[in-house]
Design a protein around this motif. Sequence first.
Motif, short mmCIF file in Angstrom:
data_model
loop_
_atom_site.label_atom_id
_atom_site.label_comp_id
_atom_site.label_asym_id
_atom_site.label_seq_id
_atom_site.Cartn_x
_atom_site.Cartn_y
_atom_site.Cartn_z
N LEU A 14 -6.64 2.00 7.54
CA LEU A 14 -5.32 2.47 7.98
C LEU A 14 -5.08 3.94 7.62
O LEU A 14 -4.04 4.49 7.94
N THR A 15 -6.02 4.55 6.91
CA THR A 15 -5.92 5.97 6.57
C THR A 15 -7.14 6.69 7.11
O THR A 15 -8.19 6.08 7.33
N LEU A 43 2.10 2.50 2.63
CA LEU A 43 1.85 3.20 3.90
C LEU A 43 2.97 2.94 4.89
O LEU A 43 3.46 1.81 5.02
N HIS A 44 3.35 3.97 5.61
CA HIS A 44 4.53 3.93 6.48
C HIS A 44 4.09 3.81 7.94
O HIS A 44 3.50 4.73 8.50
N TYR A 56 1.23 9.51 4.73
CA TYR A 56 1.10 8.10 5.04
C TYR A 56 2.20 7.25 4.40
O TYR A 56 2.32 6.06 4.69
N PHE A 57 2.99 7.84 3.50
CA PHE A 57 4.00 7.10 2.76
C PHE A 57 5.37 7.31 3.39
O PHE A 57 5.64 8.34 4.00
N ALA A 86 -6.69 -0.62 3.41
CA ALA A 86 -6.29 0.78 3.26
C ALA A 86 -7.31 1.72 3.88
O ALA A 86 -6.95 2.74 4.48
N LEU A 133 0.80 -1.21 0.00
CA LEU A 133 0.00 0.00 0.00
C LEU A 133 0.84 1.26 0.00
O LEU A 133 0.32 2.36 -0.21
#
Length: 462
Positions: A75-76, A25-26, A231-232, A72, A23
């Motif tokens: 998580l966001t 995402l970090h 988020y990255f 996703a 995804l």
Amino acid sequence: MDTPCTLPRPLLSGLSDFVATRLGLHFPEERWRDLQRGLVAAASEFGFEDAESCARWLLSAALERNHIEVLASHLTVGETYFFREKSSLDVFREHIVPALLRLRRDGERRLRIWSAGCCTGEEPYSIAMLLDSLIPNPMAWNVTILATDINPSFLRKAAAGIYSEWSFRGTPEWVKERYFKKRKDGRLELHPHIRARVTFSYLNLADDVYPSLLSNTNAMDVIFCRNVLMYFNAERVKRVSGNFHRSLVDGGWLIVSPTETSNTLFSSFMPVEFPDAVIYRKLEAAKRPIVVKPLVFASEPDGEATVTSEPGLAAVLEPIEMPALYRDAGEEACLTARRCANQGRLMEAMEWCERAIAADKLNPAHYYLLASIEQEQGHAEAAVCSLRRALYLDSGFVLAQFALANIELSQGRRREGERHFANTLAMLRTHAHDEILPESEGLTAGRLIEIITSVLASLPRE
């Protein structure tokens, strides 16, 4: 109070690596609580009674695209509101758009705006309202507002255009009075003429290929990507930044959130400082400082604004040179047409595409490219005719069928659009999952199946 992490550390570590890879995402160790919280919320939707079982399944199963989308969404943060981060919107309204209008008023009157990571639609609709005040006659300009997101449920809500009062926190009352009507349930419904100005589409910034004529993510004048890149991880942000740079015309603008500004991560752009915001500009042809002159606006009786002074912004474009040697006149002309289209030079692109067709009238790819250019010019029916010519020459041309579906949807003909999507899916069954489709710029048959499934899932339920 934060809930302590209860999942085993090796499992959280593996899950963190998984969402970073799939995804973008970090979730470093200091954010594992957030990761666990999102997983707990996703577990019930996946049918698991506990987060640990869900995590182990995610790490071991062959996941489909809809599974990734569900994860996703948890998580966001899918929380936004109209006219969020007013300072950057003010720069857009008072400097960027007036400069573009002045630059293009005597030529090709077009504007292309992309809201990347649009969530539930408040941002692109805010952009549409601002443009409505600056361009009172939408028929005089070809304006594209593309809005993309990874979450089909967000896109469904956005396309419906119905919002609660929570989406208007901090929004001036005149916005609700001018552009919304009150429903019996207390929610507010956006006026159709504003809703029709935005095209919503599925796109995964961390995964999909862009810029692309296929997804209409090329030749953008302005890209908004606010409160998404946070988020990255840094590596993913650099990759997305590079894709955005290629998606913009020379002189185009990238607008990120104030918390996301970084000259390191956006090193390919030139930062331009305004009184309350820093905006990034793509300048390949002229690496020189930008002088931003203040603009003076004259208020008109209807509340609209007109530019009365010369803005100090101008796009610098390199000329397109004719290929020196033709190994294949049709292919060379087609390549040049594509290059022009990617730079937003649509009249030149059209001329080169017509040369390609004249050189090889039986090549369906030339008509497909012509349709893409016609669609960008706002000539939807002409694009439909070109796509039908492409399918007449090659009845198995998957992307032409897919493009027809998208045009029908954009014109409000949902039943026809769904029919073309069904035809596209039938064609795709004859291709291997990992086969790269012709004219797709690297898109595989399996990925297109996932995209179509997501698009259909994002349509408002009838």
